[in-house]
Design an enzyme around this catalytic site. Structure first.
Site, mmCIF file in Angstrom:
data_model
loop_
_atom_site.group_PDB
_atom_site.id
_atom_site.type_symbol
_atom_site.label_atom_id
_atom_site.label_comp_id
_atom_site.label_asym_id
_atom_site.label_seq_id
_atom_site.Cartn_x
_atom_site.Cartn_y
_atom_site.Cartn_z
ATOM 1 N N TYR A 293 25.719 -37.133 60.918
ATOM 2 C CA TYR A 293 27.283 -37.127 60.975
ATOM 3 C C TYR A 293 27.723 -38.245 61.756
ATOM 4 C CZ TYR A 293 28.414 -32.325 59.475
ATOM 5 O OH TYR A 293 28.796 -31.365 58.797
ATOM 6 N N GLY B 27 22.996 -37.738 63.684
ATOM 7 C CA GLY B 27 22.026 -37.964 62.787
ATOM 8 C C GLY B 27 23.133 -38.297 61.710
ATOM 9 N N ASP C 166 10.341 -31.491 69.333
ATOM 10 C CA ASP C 166 10.882 -30.824 67.978
ATOM 11 C C ASP C 166 11.385 -29.327 68.833
ATOM 12 O OD1 ASP C 166 9.318 -29.290 65.190
ATOM 13 O OD2 ASP C 166 11.411 -28.866 66.103
ATOM 14 N N ILE C 167 12.904 -29.327 68.576
ATOM 15 C CA ILE C 167 13.719 -28.025 69.318
ATOM 16 C C ILE C 167 13.162 -27.066 68.471
ATOM 17 C CG2 ILE C 167 15.684 -27.911 67.413
ATOM 18 C CD1 ILE C 167 17.355 -27.940 70.273
ATOM 19 N N GLY D 66 18.160 -32.127 58.423
ATOM 20 C CA GLY D 66 18.045 -32.453 59.869
ATOM 21 C C GLY D 66 17.680 -31.440 60.500
ATOM 22 N N VAL D 67 18.185 -31.083 61.611
ATOM 23 C CA VAL D 67 17.643 -30.136 62.712
ATOM 24 C C VAL D 67 18.254 -28.719 62.027
ATOM 25 C CG1 VAL D 67 19.673 -30.160 64.139
ATOM 26 C CG2 VAL D 67 17.382 -29.713 65.362
ATOM 27 N N ASP D 68 19.186 -28.765 61.381
ATOM 28 C CA ASP D 68 19.523 -27.597 60.697
ATOM 29 C C ASP D 68 18.589 -26.890 59.744
ATOM 30 O OD1 ASP D 68 22.754 -26.686 58.952
ATOM 31 O OD2 ASP D 68 21.074 -25.450 59.948
ATOM 32 N N ASN E 98 26.844 -27.369 59.835
ATOM 33 C CA ASN E 98 27.902 -27.545 59.366
ATOM 34 C C ASN E 98 28.726 -26.340 59.074
ATOM 35 O OD1 ASN E 98 27.241 -26.344 56.436
ATOM 36 N ND2 ASN E 98 25.757 -27.717 56.486
HETATM 37 N N1 APR Z 1 14.393 -31.230 66.795
HETATM 38 C C1 APR Z 1 15.091 -31.930 67.691
HETATM 39 N N2 APR Z 1 16.199 -32.834 67.105
HETATM 40 C C2 APR Z 1 16.005 -33.196 65.613
HETATM 41 C C3 APR Z 1 15.114 -32.475 64.841
HETATM 42 C C4 APR Z 1 14.273 -31.611 65.519
HETATM 43 N N3 APR Z 1 13.375 -30.854 64.596
HETATM 44 N N4 APR Z 1 15.202 -32.815 63.464
HETATM 45 C C5 APR Z 1 16.334 -33.585 63.614
HETATM 46 N N5 APR Z 1 16.654 -33.680 64.862
HETATM 47 C C6 APR Z 1 17.779 -34.588 65.473
HETATM 48 C C7 APR Z 1 18.227 -35.857 64.783
HETATM 49 O O1 APR Z 1 17.159 -36.876 64.885
HETATM 50 C C8 APR Z 1 19.535 -36.257 65.205
HETATM 51 O O2 APR Z 1 19.183 -37.042 66.714
HETATM 52 O O3 APR Z 1 18.966 -33.945 65.622
HETATM 53 C C9 APR Z 1 20.109 -34.774 65.885
HETATM 54 C C10 APR Z 1 21.276 -34.244 64.792
HETATM 55 O O4 APR Z 1 20.784 -34.993 63.628
HETATM 56 P P1 APR Z 1 21.473 -33.967 62.421
HETATM 57 O O5 APR Z 1 20.419 -32.987 62.311
HETATM 58 O O6 APR Z 1 21.371 -34.762 61.081
HETATM 59 O O7 APR Z 1 22.826 -33.469 62.563
HETATM 60 P P2 APR Z 1 24.083 -33.869 62.585
HETATM 61 O O8 APR Z 1 24.408 -35.274 62.646
HETATM 62 O O9 APR Z 1 25.064 -32.964 63.638
HETATM 63 O O10 APR Z 1 24.705 -33.775 61.181
HETATM 64 C C11 APR Z 1 24.818 -32.245 60.743
HETATM 65 O O11 APR Z 1 23.465 -32.508 58.916
HETATM 66 O O12 APR Z 1 21.662 -31.248 58.657
HETATM 67 C C12 APR Z 1 23.023 -31.121 58.213
HETATM 68 O O13 APR Z 1 23.771 -28.914 57.835
HETATM 69 C C13 APR Z 1 23.774 -30.220 58.649
HETATM 70 O O14 APR Z 1 25.818 -30.994 57.520
HETATM 71 C C14 APR Z 1 25.278 -30.856 58.669
HETATM 72 C C15 APR Z 1 24.895 -32.188 59.306
#
Ligand code: APR
Length: 177
Positions: A126, A124, A15-16, A37-39, A29
């Site tokens: 995207y 994720g 978990d980052i 997600g990670v955001d 975004n």
């Molecule tokens: N720690 C590390 N990696 C994580 C965590 C975490 N706590 N939570 C999710 N991830 C991983 C996901 O499993 C994926 O491999 O982060 C990677 C990116 O996934 P997303 O968070 O869905 O990001 P992304 O695909 O870039 O989409 C971005 O999603 O959350 C929204 O606001 C964000 O609109 C934007 C879009």
């Protein structure tokens, strides 16, 4: 944790938000005002002050990177970057993803940071295929590290075991040692 490039690159699963580094990178975004997600995880742990600072940034274009403080996170800073949405690969997605990694590290160097942790940007919500995203991430970071001694350590923090396996397989090919 597996290390490459004489220890300058580390690949791990986790978990980052728990990373104790100078900066963690957020897969945001274009509004930079949070999401899922990670955001969502980063904003949840950092607390409301992160969103307050993000409101002052005025958003970002795909591929851009902007820095804030880390607040309640272990990381001192968050570097917010906007990954490309995958549309099949013919809309410059691969270049834009490389820009995310390069611009995030450029911001880190500008601020004298030495350790940065990346999630797997765009793979994720995207929809960027992990098998195509991982080599872009690894190759771009390798190129930046070869050209700059400022950054001592870059971590790829994979959320799933599968993602970690993809990164490790490709790192073996692309990074040698
Ligand atoms: N720690 C590390 N990696 C994580 C965590 C975490 N706590 N939570 C999710 N991830 C991983 C996901 O499993 C994926 O491999 O982060 C990677 C990116 O996934 P997303 O968070 O869905 O990001 P992304 O695909 O870039 O989409 C971005 O999603 O959350 C929204 O606001 C964000 O609109 C934007 C879009």
């Amino acid at each position: 944790m597996r290390e490459f490039m004489n220890g300058r690159i580390g690949i791990t699963q986790g978990d980052i938000t728990a990373c104790n580094v100078d900066a963690i990178v957020n897969a945001a975004n274009r509004s930079l005002l949070g999401g899922g997600g990670v955001d969502g995880a980063i904003h949840r742990v950092a607390g409301p002050e992160l969103l307050e600072e993000c409101r002052t940034l005025g958003g970002a274009e795909t591929g851009e990177a902007k820095i804030t403080r880390g607040y309640q996170l272990m990381a001192r800073h968050v570097i917010h970057t906007v990954g490309p949405v995958w549309h099949g690969g013919d809309r410059d997605e691969e270049r834009l993803l490389a820009d995310c990694y390069r611009n995030s590290l450029d911001v880190a160097v500008e601020h004298g940071l030495r350790s940065v942790a990346f999630p797997s940007i765009s793979t994720g919500a995207y929809g960027f295929p992990i098998n195509r995203a991982a080599p872009i991430a690894l190759r771009t970071v390798k190129e930046v590290l070869e050209g700059d001694a400022g950054i001592e350590k870059v971590f790829f923090v994979c959320f799933s075991e599968n993602d970690q396996r993809v990164y490790l397989d490709r790192a073996g090919e692309l990074l040698g040692d």
